[in-house]
Design a protein around this motif. Structure first.
Motif, PDB file in Angstrom:
ATOM      1  N   ASN A   1      31.048  20.565  19.276  1.00  9.03           N
ATOM      2  CA  ASN A   1      32.099  19.741  18.187  1.00  9.03           C
ATOM      3  C   ASN A   1      31.353  19.452  16.897  1.00  9.03           C
ATOM      4  O   ASN A   1      31.526  18.297  16.304  1.00  9.03           O
ATOM      5  CB  ASN A   1      32.247  18.480  18.734  1.00  9.03           C
ATOM      6  N   PHE A   2      30.173  20.208  16.540  1.00  5.39           N
ATOM      7  CA  PHE A   2      29.550  20.231  15.232  1.00  5.39           C
ATOM      8  C   PHE A   2      28.794  18.875  14.943  1.00  5.39           C
ATOM      9  O   PHE A   2      28.831  18.221  13.857  1.00  5.39           O
ATOM     10  CB  PHE A   2      30.868  20.518  14.158  1.00  5.39           C
ATOM     11  N   GLN A   3      28.255  18.570  16.211  1.00  4.95           N
ATOM     12  CA  GLN A   3      27.276  17.437  16.058  1.00  4.95           C
ATOM     13  C   GLN A   3      25.763  17.715  15.884  1.00  4.95           C
ATOM     14  O   GLN A   3      25.382  18.727  16.301  1.00  4.95           O
ATOM     15  CB  GLN A   3      27.520  16.439  17.049  1.00  4.95           C
ATOM     16  N   GLY A   4      24.986  16.574  15.696  1.00  6.55           N
ATOM     17  CA  GLY A   4      23.770  16.773  15.767  1.00  6.55           C
ATOM     18  C   GLY A   4      23.089  17.510  14.440  1.00  6.55           C
ATOM     19  O   GLY A   4      23.728  17.705  13.438  1.00  6.55           O
ATOM     20  N   ARG A   5      21.801  18.008  14.483  1.00  4.25           N
ATOM     21  CA  ARG A   5      21.172  18.683  13.542  1.00  4.25           C
ATOM     22  C   ARG A   5      22.069  19.996  13.056  1.00  4.25           C
ATOM     23  O   ARG A   5      22.547  20.505  13.990  1.00  4.25           O
ATOM     24  CB  ARG A   5      19.847  19.072  13.771  1.00  4.25           C
ATOM     25  N   SER A   6      21.903  20.306  12.185  1.00  5.31           N
ATOM     26  CA  SER A   6      22.647  21.681  11.427  1.00  5.31           C
ATOM     27  C   SER A   6      21.882  22.409  10.318  1.00  5.31           C
ATOM     28  O   SER A   6      20.919  21.966   9.792  1.00  5.31           O
ATOM     29  CB  SER A   6      23.918  21.133  10.731  1.00  5.31           C
ATOM     30  N   TYR A   7      22.074  23.633  10.461  1.00  2.00           N
ATOM     31  CA  TYR A   7      21.672  24.571   9.429  1.00  2.00           C
ATOM     32  C   TYR A   7      22.496  25.533   8.809  1.00  2.00           C
ATOM     33  O   TYR A   7      23.653  25.858   9.307  1.00  2.00           O
ATOM     34  CB  TYR A   7      20.551  25.364  10.348  1.00  2.00           C
ATOM     35  N   GLU A   8      22.098  25.726   7.618  1.00  2.00           N
ATOM     36  CA  GLU A   8      23.029  26.603   6.795  1.00  2.00           C
ATOM     37  C   GLU A   8      22.512  27.956   6.526  1.00  2.00           C
ATOM     38  O   GLU A   8      21.278  27.851   6.021  1.00  2.00           O
ATOM     39  CB  GLU A   8      23.301  25.988   5.584  1.00  2.00           C
TER      40      GLU A   8
END
Length: 209
Positions: free
Chosen positions: A52-59
């Motif tokens: 559900n698009f939670q926590g750390r993210s990378y682009e």
């Protein structure tokens, strides 16, 4: 033993949002953008540590051979820039998923065991699609030329096995079962002398990009 085969293209503008579950190899890179961004840049793809698009993210808009170098797992993503192949293990191995431009809140609902650990961007292809499929390894036996999707090689050509292929133009998915079902393999232009090395299954071709 390879018993039945299928081929399919994914057109340039993909409207079908159903994800497809596939093993391959390619170079990679991923860029860190921080935790829980408040906005999404248009044309970038975002991979998240939790569902559900939670926590750390990378682009990123490039390949990545090992997402675990940046975060411990990847369980959801937003795909905006292009189509991707996502893999269960680093270095583009094991179960594969074909990801169109869409939001994916939980990979487990799409056939993955837990998370995605590598990804490969599929470049757009605007030309024709051409490939040859062979009944036996090393381009031997019965051969057929493909320029469009085929939902069953066995039904169309009465060819029981597909053990090697040459991709001349376009990018293709090879499906394990007829009618675009089962495991898949992503194939870029090149020669594939022994499909059994990619799994003991039937493979049916489909255009993907």
């Amino acid at each position: 033993m390879i018993a039945d085969l299928l081929i399919h293209q994914v057109p340039e503008n993909v409207n079908n949002k159903t994800p497809i579950a596939v093993p391959i190899k390619a170079p990679s890179q991923l860029q860190v953008v921080g935790q829980k961004p408040t906005h999404i840049k248009h044309g970038q793809d975002h991979f998240y540590e939790d569902r559900n698009f939670q926590g750390r993210s990378y682009e990123t808009s490039q390949d990545c051979a090992d997402i675990s170098s940046y975060m411990s797992r990847c369980q959801s993503c937003r795909v905006e820039s292009s189509c991707f192949m996502a893999y269960e293990l680093p270095n583009f191995m094991r179960i594969q998923l074909f990801l169109r431009r869409e939001e994916y809140s939980d990979y487990m609902h799409m056939g993955m065991s837990d998370s995605v650990l590598s990804c490969h961007m599929i470049p757009q292809h605007r030309g024709s699609f051409r490939m040859r499929v062979y009944e036996k390894e090393n381009f031997r036996g019965q051969m057929h030329k493909m320029m469009e999707d085929c939902d069953s090689i066995h039904d169309r050509y009465r060819m029981a096995n597909c053990q090697s292929t040459q991709v001349m133009e376009g990018h293709w998915l090879m499906y394990e079962q007829p009618h675009f079902r089962g495991r898949m393999i992503y194939m870029m232009p090149g020669e594939y002398r022994n499909l059994r090395e990619m799994g003991d299954a039937s493979w049916n071709p489909v255009r993907v990009a």
